[in-house]
Design a protein around this motif. Structure first.
Motif, PDB file in Angstrom:
ATOM      1  N   PRO A   1      49.662  40.166  30.850  1.00  0.00           N
ATOM      2  CA  PRO A   1      51.022  40.619  29.888  1.00  0.00           C
ATOM      3  C   PRO A   1      50.298  40.510  28.307  1.00  0.00           C
ATOM      4  N   VAL A   2      50.505  41.375  27.653  1.00  0.00           N
ATOM      5  CA  VAL A   2      50.186  41.360  26.173  1.00  0.00           C
ATOM      6  C   VAL A   2      50.760  39.919  25.497  1.00  0.00           C
ATOM      7  N   GLN A   3      51.980  39.571  25.840  1.00  0.00           N
ATOM      8  CA  GLN A   3      52.444  38.269  25.030  1.00  0.00           C
ATOM      9  C   GLN A   3      51.540  37.060  25.789  1.00  0.00           C
TER      10      GLN A   3
ATOM     11  N   ALA B   1      40.442  27.511  42.517  1.00  0.00           N
ATOM     12  CA  ALA B   1      40.414  27.391  41.159  1.00  0.00           C
ATOM     13  C   ALA B   1      40.772  28.618  40.485  1.00  0.00           C
ATOM     14  N   PHE B   2      40.109  29.678  40.764  1.00  0.00           N
ATOM     15  CA  PHE B   2      40.397  30.929  40.051  1.00  0.00           C
ATOM     16  C   PHE B   2      41.962  31.317  40.386  1.00  0.00           C
ATOM     17  N   LEU B   3      42.443  31.220  41.387  1.00  0.00           N
ATOM     18  CA  LEU B   3      43.827  31.465  41.800  1.00  0.00           C
ATOM     19  C   LEU B   3      44.607  30.699  40.907  1.00  0.00           C
ATOM     20  N   VAL B   4      44.527  29.378  40.748  1.00  0.00           N
ATOM     21  CA  VAL B   4      45.149  28.392  39.877  1.00  0.00           C
ATOM     22  C   VAL B   4      44.957  29.080  38.388  1.00  0.00           C
ATOM     23  N   TYR B   5      43.891  29.109  37.919  1.00  0.00           N
ATOM     24  CA  TYR B   5      43.624  29.491  36.522  1.00  0.00           C
ATOM     25  C   TYR B   5      44.171  30.927  36.220  1.00  0.00           C
ATOM     26  N   LEU B   6      43.903  31.850  36.916  1.00  0.00           N
ATOM     27  CA  LEU B   6      44.350  33.228  36.606  1.00  0.00           C
ATOM     28  C   LEU B   6      46.019  33.346  36.939  1.00  0.00           C
ATOM     29  N   LYS B   7      46.601  32.649  37.749  1.00  0.00           N
ATOM     30  CA  LYS B   7      48.003  32.622  37.701  1.00  0.00           C
ATOM     31  C   LYS B   7      48.604  31.921  36.625  1.00  0.00           C
ATOM     32  N   GLY B   8      47.803  30.862  35.899  1.00  0.00           N
ATOM     33  CA  GLY B   8      48.338  30.190  34.831  1.00  0.00           C
ATOM     34  C   GLY B   8      48.426  31.273  33.757  1.00  0.00           C
ATOM     35  N   LEU B   9      47.221  32.192  33.643  1.00  0.00           N
ATOM     36  CA  LEU B   9      47.257  32.870  32.425  1.00  0.00           C
ATOM     37  C   LEU B   9      48.347  34.366  32.553  1.00  0.00           C
ATOM     38  N   GLY B  10      48.640  34.382  33.670  1.00  0.00           N
ATOM     39  CA  GLY B  10      49.665  35.640  33.990  1.00  0.00           C
ATOM     40  C   GLY B  10      48.779  36.717  34.651  1.00  0.00           C
ATOM     41  N   ALA B  11      47.587  36.612  35.140  1.00  0.00           N
ATOM     42  CA  ALA B  11      46.914  37.674  35.653  1.00  0.00           C
ATOM     43  C   ALA B  11      47.463  38.182  37.041  1.00  0.00           C
ATOM     44  N   PRO B  12      47.243  39.483  37.332  1.00  0.00           N
ATOM     45  CA  PRO B  12      47.467  39.700  38.848  1.00  0.00           C
ATOM     46  C   PRO B  12      46.451  39.199  39.730  1.00  0.00           C
ATOM     47  N   THR B  13      46.878  38.412  40.803  1.00  0.00           N
ATOM     48  CA  THR B  13      45.851  38.001  41.732  1.00  0.00           C
ATOM     49  C   THR B  13      45.747  38.657  42.974  1.00  0.00           C
ATOM     50  N   SER B  14      46.573  39.703  43.147  1.00  0.00           N
ATOM     51  CA  SER B  14      46.261  40.502  44.184  1.00  0.00           C
ATOM     52  C   SER B  14      46.446  41.900  44.214  1.00  0.00           C
TER      53      SER B  14
END
Length: 211
Positions: free
Chosen positions: A152-154, A198-211
């Motif tokens: 997300p841009v925000q 670790a990637f899943l937790v980190y990327l979810k925290g950033l709002g990145a799509p994980t699947s």
């Protein structure tokens, strides 16, 4: 090719690949004794040449280790690039696959990995090593650019920060839990599963799509 001293031919030095032989000897020594055990004299002995012969290719031991580390980084970059595979089929899947490639390299090439990260050589003093390391990091940076663009841009984080965090995560897991020697820490899961979590937790925290 031959090398003579005092009118005689040095025993064992009849090949034209002394540089490669010395680098291979240094890798073997690192595997057995760590970087401190990879001395110039011992590398020459392992290569079957006079202690003076290595100076044809390397200024000193540090330059030999820098060459070994630089070659390791070149292979490392190719492994990461293959894992990333231009972000296909999705950036998140490719990012995880690249992390696994990181761990695989550390496990399959332990001596090179040690030379790359534990030799204590300042990259700025060895341009070849510095450039090879930058090329390897460039793969992480390219992947982070693509991944961040999907967020997300925000509140989107800087891609460089994400690349550095990714490097720290992967390197930490590889160094602590993914080693192939006796210093590996015990873990109630595979290093790959730990890095994936670790990637899943980190990327979810950033709002990145994980699947």
């Amino acid at each position: 090719m031959s090398w003579s001293r005092n009118g005689g031919e040095s025993r064992g030095y009849h090949h034209g690949n002394l540089r490669e032989a010395l680098m291979k000897a240094a890798l073997d020594l690192i595997a057995e004794k760590g970087t401190a055990g990879a001395t110039f004299a011992e590398a020459a002995r392992r290569a079957g040449v006079s202690p003076a012969a290595p100076y044809r290719h390397f200024r000193d031991r540090d330059e030999l280790l820098a060459a070994v580390a630089a070659e390791g980084f070149e292979r490392f970059a190719k492994a990461l690039q293959a894992g990333w595979n231009d972000g296909r089929p999705t950036a998140a899947e490719a990012y995880e696959r690249m992390g696994r490639a990181y761990l695989d390299f550390a496990r399959q090439h332990p001596a090179e990995y040690v030379a790359m990260f534990e030799s204590g050589l300042p990259p700025e003093a060895h341009p070849v090593l510095d450039q090879a390391g930058q090329r390897a990091f460039g793969v992480l940076r390219e992947a982070a650019d693509v991944l961040v663009a999907s967020m997300p841009v925000q509140g989107r984080p800087p891609a460089l920060m994400v690349a550095l965090h990714t490097w720290a995560l992967a390197h930490g897991v590889a160094s602590l839990f993914g080693r192939s020697d006796g210093s590996r820490r015990k873990l109630p899961m595979t290093p790959e599963d730990l890095l994936e979590a670790a990637f899943l937790v980190y990327l979810k925290g950033l709002g990145a799509p994980t699947s």
